[in-house]
Design a protein around this motif. Structure first.
Motif, PDB file in Angstrom:
ATOM      1  N   PHE A 180       4.211   6.434  -4.683  1.00  0.00           N
ATOM      2  CA  PHE A 180       4.350   6.925  -6.120  1.00  0.00           C
ATOM      3  C   PHE A 180       3.369   8.099  -6.289  1.00  0.00           C
ATOM      4  CE2 PHE A 180       5.887   2.475  -6.837  1.00  0.00           C
ATOM      5  CZ  PHE A 180       7.124   2.978  -6.655  1.00  0.00           C
ATOM      6  N   THR A 181       2.085   7.860  -5.884  1.00  0.00           N
ATOM      7  CA  THR A 181       0.997   8.711  -6.033  1.00  0.00           C
ATOM      8  C   THR A 181       1.325  10.038  -5.241  1.00  0.00           C
ATOM      9  OG1 THR A 181      -0.312   6.876  -6.457  1.00  0.00           O
ATOM     10  CG2 THR A 181      -1.476   9.016  -5.961  1.00  0.00           C
ATOM     11  N   ILE A 182       1.498   9.921  -3.963  1.00  0.00           N
ATOM     12  CA  ILE A 182       1.715  11.000  -3.261  1.00  0.00           C
ATOM     13  C   ILE A 182       2.988  11.770  -3.612  1.00  0.00           C
ATOM     14  CG2 ILE A 182       2.433  11.737  -0.802  1.00  0.00           C
ATOM     15  CD1 ILE A 182       0.517   9.494   0.094  1.00  0.00           C
ATOM     16  N   GLY A 183       3.916  11.040  -4.234  1.00  0.00           N
ATOM     17  CA  GLY A 183       5.071  11.706  -4.573  1.00  0.00           C
ATOM     18  C   GLY A 183       4.732  12.702  -5.852  1.00  0.00           C
ATOM     19  N   THR A 210       0.879  -1.341  -0.008  1.00  0.00           N
ATOM     20  CA  THR A 210       0.000  -0.075   0.058  1.00  0.00           C
ATOM     21  C   THR A 210       0.946   1.294   0.019  1.00  0.00           C
ATOM     22  OG1 THR A 210      -1.738  -1.051   1.167  1.00  0.00           O
ATOM     23  CG2 THR A 210      -1.987   1.411   1.070  1.00  0.00           C
ATOM     24  N   LEU A 211       1.668   1.257   0.839  1.00  0.00           N
ATOM     25  CA  LEU A 211       2.802   2.416   1.141  1.00  0.00           C
ATOM     26  C   LEU A 211       3.733   2.731  -0.242  1.00  0.00           C
ATOM     27  CD1 LEU A 211       3.607   2.386   4.782  1.00  0.00           C
ATOM     28  CD2 LEU A 211       2.071   3.668   3.785  1.00  0.00           C
ATOM     29  N   ILE A 212       4.075   1.520  -0.747  1.00  0.00           N
ATOM     30  CA  ILE A 212       4.896   1.758  -2.112  1.00  0.00           C
ATOM     31  C   ILE A 212       4.118   2.505  -3.152  1.00  0.00           C
ATOM     32  CG2 ILE A 212       5.847   0.434  -3.965  1.00  0.00           C
ATOM     33  CD1 ILE A 212       6.871  -1.634  -2.092  1.00  0.00           C
ATOM     34  N   SER A 213       2.794   1.990  -3.363  1.00  0.00           N
ATOM     35  CA  SER A 213       1.970   2.411  -4.397  1.00  0.00           C
ATOM     36  C   SER A 213       1.627   3.841  -3.977  1.00  0.00           C
ATOM     37  CB  SER A 213       0.927   1.505  -4.736  1.00  0.00           C
ATOM     38  OG  SER A 213      -0.171   2.128  -5.805  1.00  0.00           O
ATOM     39  N   ILE A 270      -7.024   7.629  -6.939  1.00  0.00           N
ATOM     40  CA  ILE A 270      -5.924   6.492  -6.948  1.00  0.00           C
ATOM     41  C   ILE A 270      -5.180   6.126  -5.663  1.00  0.00           C
ATOM     42  CG2 ILE A 270      -4.106   5.578  -8.230  1.00  0.00           C
ATOM     43  CD1 ILE A 270      -4.808   7.061 -10.553  1.00  0.00           C
ATOM     44  N   GLY A 271      -4.941   6.960  -4.894  1.00  0.00           N
ATOM     45  CA  GLY A 271      -4.345   6.599  -3.474  1.00  0.00           C
ATOM     46  C   GLY A 271      -5.197   6.025  -2.703  1.00  0.00           C
ATOM     47  N   VAL A 272      -6.376   6.868  -2.621  1.00  0.00           N
ATOM     48  CA  VAL A 272      -7.359   5.968  -1.517  1.00  0.00           C
ATOM     49  C   VAL A 272      -7.744   4.735  -1.971  1.00  0.00           C
ATOM     50  CG1 VAL A 272      -9.923   6.354  -0.754  1.00  0.00           C
ATOM     51  CG2 VAL A 272      -8.336   8.383  -1.161  1.00  0.00           C
ATOM     52  N   ALA A 273      -8.007   4.374  -3.105  1.00  0.00           N
ATOM     53  CA  ALA A 273      -8.187   3.053  -3.775  1.00  0.00           C
ATOM     54  C   ALA A 273      -7.089   1.997  -3.353  1.00  0.00           C
ATOM     55  CB  ALA A 273      -8.539   3.029  -5.057  1.00  0.00           C
ATOM     56  N   ALA A 274      -5.785   2.562  -3.566  1.00  0.00           N
ATOM     57  CA  ALA A 274      -4.575   1.641  -3.260  1.00  0.00           C
ATOM     58  C   ALA A 274      -4.584   1.523  -1.736  1.00  0.00           C
ATOM     59  CB  ALA A 274      -3.164   2.629  -3.630  1.00  0.00           C
ATOM     60  N   PHE A 275      -5.079   2.365  -0.996  1.00  0.00           N
ATOM     61  CA  PHE A 275      -4.666   2.157   0.514  1.00  0.00           C
ATOM     62  C   PHE A 275      -5.707   1.087   0.758  1.00  0.00           C
ATOM     63  CE2 PHE A 275      -5.939   3.204   4.888  1.00  0.00           C
ATOM     64  CZ  PHE A 275      -4.795   3.255   5.434  1.00  0.00           C
ATOM     65  N   ALA A 290      -6.277   0.688  -9.420  1.00  0.00           N
ATOM     66  CA  ALA A 290      -5.296   1.004  -8.340  1.00  0.00           C
ATOM     67  C   ALA A 290      -5.655  -0.407  -7.263  1.00  0.00           C
ATOM     68  CB  ALA A 290      -5.211   2.134  -7.774  1.00  0.00           C
ATOM     69  N   PHE A 291      -6.822  -0.516  -7.046  1.00  0.00           N
ATOM     70  CA  PHE A 291      -7.268  -1.590  -6.047  1.00  0.00           C
ATOM     71  C   PHE A 291      -6.720  -2.998  -6.297  1.00  0.00           C
ATOM     72  CE2 PHE A 291     -10.010  -4.605  -3.673  1.00  0.00           C
ATOM     73  CZ  PHE A 291     -10.191  -4.140  -2.760  1.00  0.00           C
ATOM     74  N   GLY A 292      -6.835  -3.225  -7.653  1.00  0.00           N
ATOM     75  CA  GLY A 292      -6.392  -4.449  -8.345  1.00  0.00           C
ATOM     76  C   GLY A 292      -4.861  -4.411  -8.273  1.00  0.00           C
ATOM     77  N   HIS A 293      -4.238  -3.289  -8.535  1.00  0.00           N
ATOM     78  CA  HIS A 293      -2.956  -3.484  -8.568  1.00  0.00           C
ATOM     79  C   HIS A 293      -2.255  -3.632  -7.339  1.00  0.00           C
ATOM     80  CE1 HIS A 293       1.028  -1.898  -9.253  1.00  0.00           C
ATOM     81  NE2 HIS A 293       0.677  -0.896  -8.622  1.00  0.00           N
TER      82      HIS A 293
END
Length: 468
Positions: A161-164, A155-158, A320-325, A380-383
């Motif tokens: 990238f987004t937050i960066g 989660t934090l890796i993905s 995307i960041g929310v879905a990744a989390f 992003a959730f699937g990723h």
């Protein structure tokens, strides 16, 4: 009268972390998150950096490539060195190098000085990423706790990238691109101060380092990634790019032959050919390569079609960041219920379907933006689910002494995927744009290719793991 000994039932796996384990996890995840941020934080600031330091437009890509090349090329070697020399030691060296490189980058006055700082950051990533990940896997027993930690890591890796991208836009607009470097220094210093007191040293069995294997795999990865990057910039018929790619493939082939005969191989073939290691990393390579391309293509879409500024583009990725989390939190539970093979395959499948849906995005308007945000969030959730699935798959069933190798392989997969995806898909998009004169046609074509590759990867990873 003799009595028969009865084995006591195995203790159930732990489901709660101790306070010390939480502190260790916080430090390790903090280092991983910061390194992930570094890969994307400068992307939206590239034009400003070019103007400030005198980079030509054609050479701006080297600001990213200068970090990606050493990170991809040295990760496997440094991951194995962490097994031998000490994982905490390698993490601390990496954090120290990151702080130094970031400081130099922040005060850079010339292109050469900045590129040298980015190389240092890439080497720091190659040192710290596999070390931190192997410390994580050896600090927690295989099972629910480790799966949960790997879920948070993915989660934090993905998210990094987004937050960066978001941080890069904010810092560049409000302060200066130099703060994208300076922000690393206090975080790295905090980890350097806290880690020796919190994280115990960890290493595998002492053995000689396989020097020929190290030279072959590092040289092979460096030349292969460089060749793909050059092909993305100059075209796939460029003779230098093709020769470099061929050299990389030959060196990696030589590495395989060396490992077959080495007495103390850098990466034992019995590990490389394990179904979990092989197919887990294959799934990881697919998801990282293709998702990094989607982010690039969506950035191009928002700025070229919608006319967004870098800051607006970064903010558009918040969904995307929310879905990744959410995906990172859900994936360990899904693995506990359905198994890592199913989660890996299903995560890739969802990523493929969501990417394919982006083909329906039009030239603009609220409907196109809503569809893009919904599809990219689902992808992003699937990723993230696929990331957690591949990390759990590729690091399970191996002893602690080989966790540096296993996590070095997963980290290498991540770095190579991030580095190679954009040149490949951008060249496809550019070729279509040149043929039709339409930016949107180029993006659509690249997205369809992306979706087809991920769909095929999902089927191959799922069936490959079934043959265990």
């Amino acid at each position: 009268m003799a009595t028969t000994a009865v084995d006591a039932p195995a203790a159930p796996p732990a489901t709660h972390m101790t306070s010390r384990q939480r502190l260790v996890l916080t430090l390790l995840l903090g280092s991983q998150f910061m390194l992930a941020v570094d890969f994307s934080i400068l992307n939206v600031a590239l034009p400003d950096i070019g103007k400030g330091l005198g980079f030509s437009l054609a050479n701006l890509q080297w600001i990213s490539t200068a970090m990606m090349l050493p990170s991809a090329g040295f990760t496997l070697l440094f991951g194995r060195l962490a097994d031998l020399a000490g994982r905490r030691r390698m993490l601390l060296i990496g954090m120290g190098l990151l702080a130094a490189g970031s400081l130099v980058g922040g005060i850079a006055t010339s292109p050469g000085m900045l590129l040298g700082a980015r190389v240092a950051q890439g080497l720091a990533s190659a040192l710290a990423t596999p070390a931190a990940l192997s410390l994580l896997t050896t600090s927690l027993p295989e099972g629910p706790l480790r799966d949960k930690a790997l879920g948070l890591n993915g989660t934090l890796i993905s998210a990094g990238f987004t937050i960066g991208a978001i941080f890069g836009g904010i810092l560049t607009d409000l302060l200066s691109w130099r703060w994208a470097f300076f922000i690393n220094v206090p975080v790295a210093a905090a980890i350097l101060l806290a880690a020796p007191a919190v994280i115990p040293e960890s290493r595998g069995e002492r053995t000689k380092l396989d020097i020929p294997g190290a030279i072959a795999v590092t040289g092979g990865l460096l030349t292969l990634v460089y060749g793909v990057t050059e092909a993305g910039q100059h075209g796939w018929s460029d003779p230098v790019a093709l020769a470099t790619i061929a050299a990389g493939v030959l060196l990696l082939g030589a590495f395989w032959l060396i490992e077959l005969k080495a007495k103390a191989p850098l990466a034992p073939v019995r590990v490389l050919t394990r179904q979990t290691v092989k197919w887990g990393n294959f799934g990881g390579l697919i998801t990282f390569t293709m998702e990094s391309s989607v982010i690039f293509l969506l950035t191009l879409y928002l700025q070229e079609v919608f006319g967004y500024t870098p800051l607006q583009t970064g903010l558009a990725f918040c969904g995307i960041g929310v879905a990744a989390f959410a995906g990172g939190l859900a994936a360990p539970r899904l693995i506990g219920r359905f198994g890592n093979r199913t989660v890996l395959g299903a995560g890739l499948l969802l990523q493929a379907v969501a990417t394919g849906a982006l083909f329906l995005v039009g030239n603009g308007g609220g409907g196109s933006l809503a569809l893009m945000l919904a599809a990219s969030s689902a992808g992003a959730f699937g990723h993230i689910s696929a990331i957690v699935g591949y990390m759990v798959t590729a690091t399970s069933g191996l002893p602690d002494g080989e966790q540096g190798l296993a996590t070095g392989l997963t980290s290498m997969t991540q770095q190579v995927g991030i580095t190679m995806g954009i040149p490949v898909l951008s060249s496809i998009a550019t070729a279509r744009m040149n043929a039709t004169g339409s930016t949107l046609d180029g993006i659509h074509t690249a997205l369809l290719v992306d979706a087809a590759i991920v769909l095929a990867g999902s089927a191959l990873a799922y069936t490959g793991l079934r043959r265990r």
